[in-house]
Design a protein around this motif. Sequence first.
Motif, mmCIF file in Angstrom:
data_model
loop_
_atom_site.group_PDB
_atom_site.id
_atom_site.type_symbol
_atom_site.label_atom_id
_atom_site.label_comp_id
_atom_site.label_asym_id
_atom_site.label_seq_id
_atom_site.Cartn_x
_atom_site.Cartn_y
_atom_site.Cartn_z
ATOM 1 N N ALA A 14 0.761 -1.374 0.295
ATOM 2 C CA ALA A 14 0.098 0.124 0.438
ATOM 3 C C ALA A 14 1.084 1.060 -0.061
ATOM 4 O O ALA A 14 2.408 1.357 0.717
ATOM 5 C CB ALA A 14 -1.425 -0.023 1.225
ATOM 6 N N GLY A 15 0.248 2.075 -0.742
ATOM 7 C CA GLY A 15 1.087 3.654 -0.587
ATOM 8 C C GLY A 15 1.795 4.047 -2.175
ATOM 9 O O GLY A 15 3.102 4.408 -2.354
ATOM 10 N N GLY A 16 2.511 1.856 -2.954
ATOM 11 C CA GLY A 16 3.068 1.603 -3.790
ATOM 12 C C GLY A 16 2.804 1.953 -5.376
ATOM 13 O O GLY A 16 1.653 2.283 -5.171
ATOM 14 N N SER A 17 3.658 2.162 -6.036
ATOM 15 C CA SER A 17 2.374 2.435 -7.460
ATOM 16 C C SER A 17 3.557 1.347 -8.631
ATOM 17 O O SER A 17 4.409 0.978 -8.320
ATOM 18 C CB SER A 17 3.967 4.244 -7.521
ATOM 19 N N LEU A 18 2.980 1.879 -9.964
ATOM 20 C CA LEU A 18 2.672 0.735 -10.600
ATOM 21 C C LEU A 18 2.328 0.899 -11.771
ATOM 22 O O LEU A 18 1.388 2.343 -11.832
ATOM 23 C CB LEU A 18 2.065 -1.009 -10.547
ATOM 24 N N ARG A 19 2.749 0.889 -13.272
ATOM 25 C CA ARG A 19 3.293 1.365 -14.063
ATOM 26 C C ARG A 19 2.233 -0.275 -15.584
ATOM 27 O O ARG A 19 2.918 -0.126 -15.582
ATOM 28 C CB ARG A 19 3.547 2.284 -15.106
ATOM 29 N N LEU A 20 1.371 -0.314 -15.593
ATOM 30 C CA LEU A 20 0.304 -1.161 -16.593
ATOM 31 C C LEU A 20 0.495 -0.604 -17.990
ATOM 32 O O LEU A 20 0.795 0.909 -18.741
ATOM 33 C CB LEU A 20 -1.281 -0.944 -16.334
ATOM 34 N N SER A 21 0.514 -1.468 -19.520
ATOM 35 C CA SER A 21 1.082 -1.619 -20.783
ATOM 36 C C SER A 21 0.269 -2.107 -20.632
ATOM 37 O O SER A 21 -0.644 -2.842 -20.857
ATOM 38 C CB SER A 21 2.332 -1.241 -21.050
ATOM 39 N N CYS A 22 -0.244 -0.987 -22.196
ATOM 40 C CA CYS A 22 -1.161 -2.376 -23.385
ATOM 41 C C CYS A 22 -0.994 -1.766 -24.473
ATOM 42 O O CYS A 22 -0.580 -0.530 -25.144
ATOM 43 C CB CYS A 22 -2.378 -1.566 -23.215
ATOM 44 N N ILE A 78 -0.714 2.498 -24.458
ATOM 45 C CA ILE A 78 -1.303 3.615 -23.592
ATOM 46 C C ILE A 78 -0.743 2.431 -22.012
ATOM 47 O O ILE A 78 -0.354 1.403 -22.187
ATOM 48 C CB ILE A 78 -2.656 3.005 -23.593
ATOM 49 N N TYR A 79 -0.995 3.280 -21.417
ATOM 50 C CA TYR A 79 -0.467 3.229 -19.832
ATOM 51 C C TYR A 79 -1.106 3.664 -18.398
ATOM 52 O O TYR A 79 -2.158 3.954 -19.800
ATOM 53 C CB TYR A 79 0.732 3.918 -19.519
ATOM 54 N N LEU A 80 -0.629 3.363 -17.820
ATOM 55 C CA LEU A 80 -2.427 3.352 -16.725
ATOM 56 C C LEU A 80 -1.490 3.684 -15.301
ATOM 57 O O LEU A 80 -0.360 2.222 -15.117
ATOM 58 C CB LEU A 80 -3.010 2.089 -16.466
ATOM 59 N N GLN A 81 -0.664 4.983 -14.844
ATOM 60 C CA GLN A 81 0.636 5.607 -14.162
ATOM 61 C C GLN A 81 -0.412 5.196 -12.583
ATOM 62 O O GLN A 81 -1.426 5.659 -12.286
ATOM 63 C CB GLN A 81 0.941 6.378 -13.797
ATOM 64 N N MET A 82 0.172 3.880 -11.541
ATOM 65 C CA MET A 82 -0.969 4.410 -10.484
ATOM 66 C C MET A 82 -0.341 4.377 -9.185
ATOM 67 O O MET A 82 0.946 3.531 -9.019
ATOM 68 C CB MET A 82 -1.461 2.534 -10.166
ATOM 69 N N ASN A 83 -0.478 5.691 -8.480
ATOM 70 C CA ASN A 83 -0.094 5.769 -7.661
ATOM 71 C C ASN A 83 -0.464 5.597 -6.699
ATOM 72 O O ASN A 83 -1.741 6.541 -6.788
ATOM 73 C CB ASN A 83 0.428 7.440 -7.270
ATOM 74 N N SER A 84 0.180 5.362 -5.568
ATOM 75 C CA SER A 84 -0.990 5.662 -3.689
ATOM 76 C C SER A 84 -1.385 4.518 -3.999
ATOM 77 O O SER A 84 -2.635 4.750 -3.877
ATOM 78 C CB SER A 84 -1.304 7.407 -3.515
#
Length: 117
Positions: A14-22, A78-84
């Motif tokens: 929790a609190g971390g980040s991930l970046r998804l790619s498509c 496309i990307y989805l940058q996910m923070n917090s």
Amino acid sequence: QVQLVESGGGFVQAGGSLRLSCAASESISSLSIMYWYRQAPGNQRELVAMIASIGATNYADSVKGRFTISRDNAKNTIYLQMNSLRPEDTAVYYCRAQDYYRSLDSWGQGTQVTVSS
């Protein structure tokens, strides 16, 4: 149908980040709109974010201010940058593409995101 391949999922605290790619099998500049959805166990699939060919974006209230959708037409991705990230963000995340002119509607196979508390 356009082929979509998601990547970038994983396990994060929790609190971390991930970046998804498509990554798409064809030029995404010709697609009307692309989306990120997610589905948690026992829940319905829900819309997370969307990005139109002209660049307009929209987000679910639950991710506003934390997630950012973007596109790189040169990479057909496309990307989805996910923070917090929060434990409630745990789900399988899916990419979707629509092209209204061709009645195209394609989904990727999904990528798992797990957020521990």
